[in-house]
Design an enzyme around this catalytic site. Structure first.
Site, mmCIF file in Angstrom:
data_model
loop_
_atom_site.group_PDB
_atom_site.id
_atom_site.type_symbol
_atom_site.label_atom_id
_atom_site.label_comp_id
_atom_site.label_asym_id
_atom_site.label_seq_id
_atom_site.Cartn_x
_atom_site.Cartn_y
_atom_site.Cartn_z
ATOM 1 N N LYS A 64 0.654 -1.316 -0.072
ATOM 2 C CA LYS A 64 -0.015 -0.006 0.129
ATOM 3 C C LYS A 64 0.852 1.149 -0.054
ATOM 4 O O LYS A 64 0.418 2.325 -0.624
ATOM 5 C CB LYS A 64 -0.913 -0.115 1.096
ATOM 6 C CG LYS A 64 -2.024 -1.126 1.016
ATOM 7 C CD LYS A 64 -3.279 -0.935 2.334
ATOM 8 C CE LYS A 64 -3.536 -2.387 2.316
ATOM 9 N NZ LYS A 64 -4.802 -2.339 3.069
ATOM 10 N N ASP A 100 -9.803 2.245 3.145
ATOM 11 C CA ASP A 100 -9.734 1.449 4.243
ATOM 12 C C ASP A 100 -10.308 2.068 5.468
ATOM 13 O O ASP A 100 -11.119 1.405 6.247
ATOM 14 C CB ASP A 100 -8.389 0.689 4.524
ATOM 15 C CG ASP A 100 -7.796 -0.098 3.718
ATOM 16 O OD1 ASP A 100 -8.641 -0.762 3.065
ATOM 17 O OD2 ASP A 100 -6.490 -0.229 3.544
HETATM 18 P P1 NDP Z 1 1.793 -4.106 6.614
HETATM 19 O O1 NDP Z 1 2.619 -4.887 5.940
HETATM 20 O O2 NDP Z 1 1.783 -2.645 6.312
HETATM 21 O O3 NDP Z 1 2.075 -4.091 8.193
HETATM 22 C C1 NDP Z 1 2.183 -5.207 8.911
HETATM 23 C C2 NDP Z 1 2.182 -5.291 10.543
HETATM 24 O O4 NDP Z 1 2.154 -6.516 11.009
HETATM 25 C C3 NDP Z 1 3.423 -4.737 10.893
HETATM 26 O O5 NDP Z 1 3.299 -3.635 11.822
HETATM 27 C C4 NDP Z 1 4.238 -5.890 11.413
HETATM 28 O O6 NDP Z 1 4.952 -5.511 12.374
HETATM 29 C C5 NDP Z 1 3.050 -6.603 11.868
HETATM 30 N N1 NDP Z 1 3.518 -8.042 11.937
HETATM 31 C C6 NDP Z 1 3.617 -8.836 10.933
HETATM 32 N N2 NDP Z 1 3.678 -10.122 11.258
HETATM 33 C C7 NDP Z 1 3.724 -9.971 12.667
HETATM 34 C C8 NDP Z 1 3.709 -11.114 13.774
HETATM 35 N N3 NDP Z 1 3.860 -12.370 13.257
HETATM 36 N N4 NDP Z 1 3.498 -10.830 15.010
HETATM 37 C C9 NDP Z 1 3.384 -9.365 15.066
HETATM 38 N N5 NDP Z 1 3.421 -8.328 14.545
HETATM 39 C C10 NDP Z 1 3.355 -8.677 12.919
HETATM 40 O O7 NDP Z 1 0.373 -4.721 6.419
HETATM 41 P P2 NDP Z 1 -1.102 -3.948 6.173
HETATM 42 O O8 NDP Z 1 -1.415 -2.960 7.139
HETATM 43 O O9 NDP Z 1 -1.131 -3.618 4.734
HETATM 44 O O10 NDP Z 1 -2.200 -5.115 6.288
HETATM 45 C C11 NDP Z 1 -2.319 -5.889 7.741
HETATM 46 C C12 NDP Z 1 -3.406 -6.750 7.833
HETATM 47 O O11 NDP Z 1 -4.734 -6.067 7.744
HETATM 48 C C13 NDP Z 1 -3.426 -7.892 6.823
HETATM 49 O O12 NDP Z 1 -3.547 -9.124 7.437
HETATM 50 C C14 NDP Z 1 -4.655 -7.476 5.750
HETATM 51 O O13 NDP Z 1 -5.093 -8.717 5.112
HETATM 52 C C15 NDP Z 1 -5.497 -6.704 6.649
HETATM 53 N N6 NDP Z 1 -6.617 -5.965 6.079
HETATM 54 C C16 NDP Z 1 -7.785 -6.087 6.012
HETATM 55 C C17 NDP Z 1 -8.678 -5.119 5.544
HETATM 56 C C18 NDP Z 1 -10.149 -5.475 5.511
HETATM 57 O O14 NDP Z 1 -10.949 -4.978 4.766
HETATM 58 N N7 NDP Z 1 -10.720 -6.370 6.385
HETATM 59 C C19 NDP Z 1 -8.315 -3.910 4.615
HETATM 60 C C20 NDP Z 1 -6.657 -3.915 4.997
HETATM 61 C C21 NDP Z 1 -5.921 -4.684 5.537
HETATM 62 P P3 NDP Z 1 6.692 -5.043 12.298
HETATM 63 O O15 NDP Z 1 6.702 -3.696 11.874
HETATM 64 O O16 NDP Z 1 7.461 -5.743 13.339
HETATM 65 O O17 NDP Z 1 7.026 -5.830 10.926
#
Ligand code: NDP
Length: 263
Positions: A64, A100
């Protein structure tokens, strides 16, 4: 000519967007179709979008922020947050939007008495929700690692990592991490999460169509919880308004798109 739309992501196979949008196009008589593109390298997004001759697209994790960078112009809330989840091809120019945060607000609209919110995660979704919700609520963030929290700190949010978190009561806990999407991880250690959930009045996992470890923990401790279906519907309706060139009102699209969840 039939218009073509797609969702970009990695992973993307789980996405319900093709079903939602294709169902809506067919019921509204829009001559368009919507597919998935598994994109590993976000820097190739613009090139692939135009190579496929797309009319528009949605973008999911982890692209994104790359989508924002790929745009010729970014409109509305997306320009404030630097995160784009909807792309429109406007005469060869790539225009970016973010649907979103409005989609999320739509999903928690019926819940009253929410004042303090803790967002788990610090990625693109966290940013959209934090900036939107902070217009009317008190928002803090908790993330696994430090680096992505820096931008929130600069914006004036209270931020913590797992190691420096000082517990307090929050009305709403929102999981915006991808923990639980393709694995069985909790978004933070159970010792941190459990007391927070016991005290909270509502928990939301933005992941949809899955009984995630976070939602299971909410049930175990008796906290009311909802998955990401409401947000998915809300963001999809607003994206569809743009895909259909504002020919239909959001309420009209919502009344159709919601039925795709029964399929
Ligand atoms: P990003 O890749 O931008 O961010 C991911 C975040 O998750 C980071 O803060 C990362 O932490 C953290 N993270 C990843 N793995 C782990 C873990 N195992 N334990 C703890 N923290 C973790 O992702 P997005 O913001 O684009 O998307 C996030 C989620 O939101 C996805 O699952 C997506 O499917 C969902 N989503 C759902 C929507 C809906 O309409 N329902 C709309 C938009 C998103 P770190 O900084 O430490 O790496």
């Amino acid at each position: 000519m039939k218009r073509l739309y797609a969702i970009f992501g990695d992973p993307v196979a789980h996405s319900r967007s093709p079903l939602m949008h294709n169902y809506t196009f067919s019921k509204l008589g829009v001559d368009a179709c919507y597919t998935r593109v598994h994109l590993k390298d976000g820097s190739k997004l613009r090139e692939v979008f135009f190579a496929l001759n797309l009319d528009g697209a949605n973008v999911t994790l982890p692209h994104k922020e790359a989508a924002f960078a790929a745009c010729d112009e970014v409109r509305g809330f997306a320009s404030q947050i630097g995160v784009v989840n909807t792309l429109i091809n406007e005469k060869g120019k790539l225009i970016g939007y973010n649907t979103d945060a409005d989609g999320f607000e739509f999903s928690i609209d019926m819940f009253k008495n929410i004042e303090k919110v803790l967002i788990l995660g610090a990625g693109g979704t966290a940013k959209a929700l934090a900036l939107k919700l902070s217009k009317r609520l008190n928002v803090s963030l908790l993330n696994r690692s430090k680096s992505r929290l820096e931008q929130f700190k600069k914006l004036g949010f209270t931020t913590s990592t797992w190691s420096d978190f000082e517990p307090q009561r929050y009305d709403l806990i929102v999981n915006t991490t991808s923990a639980g999407l393709g694995d069985e991880d909790l978004p933070a250690p159970i010792e941190i999460l459990k007391p927070l959930l016991v005290d909270a009045s509502l928990a939301v996992d933005v992941i949809y169509a899955k009984d995630t470890p976070f939602l299971k923990l909410c049930k175990d401790v008796g906290t009311e919880s909802i998955g990401g279906e409401g947000m998915l519907l809300g963001q999809g309706v607003l994206a569809s308004v743009l895909f259909c060139k504002e020919q239909f009102a959001a309420q009209e699209i919502e009344s159709v798109m919601v039925k795709s969840f029964e399929l």
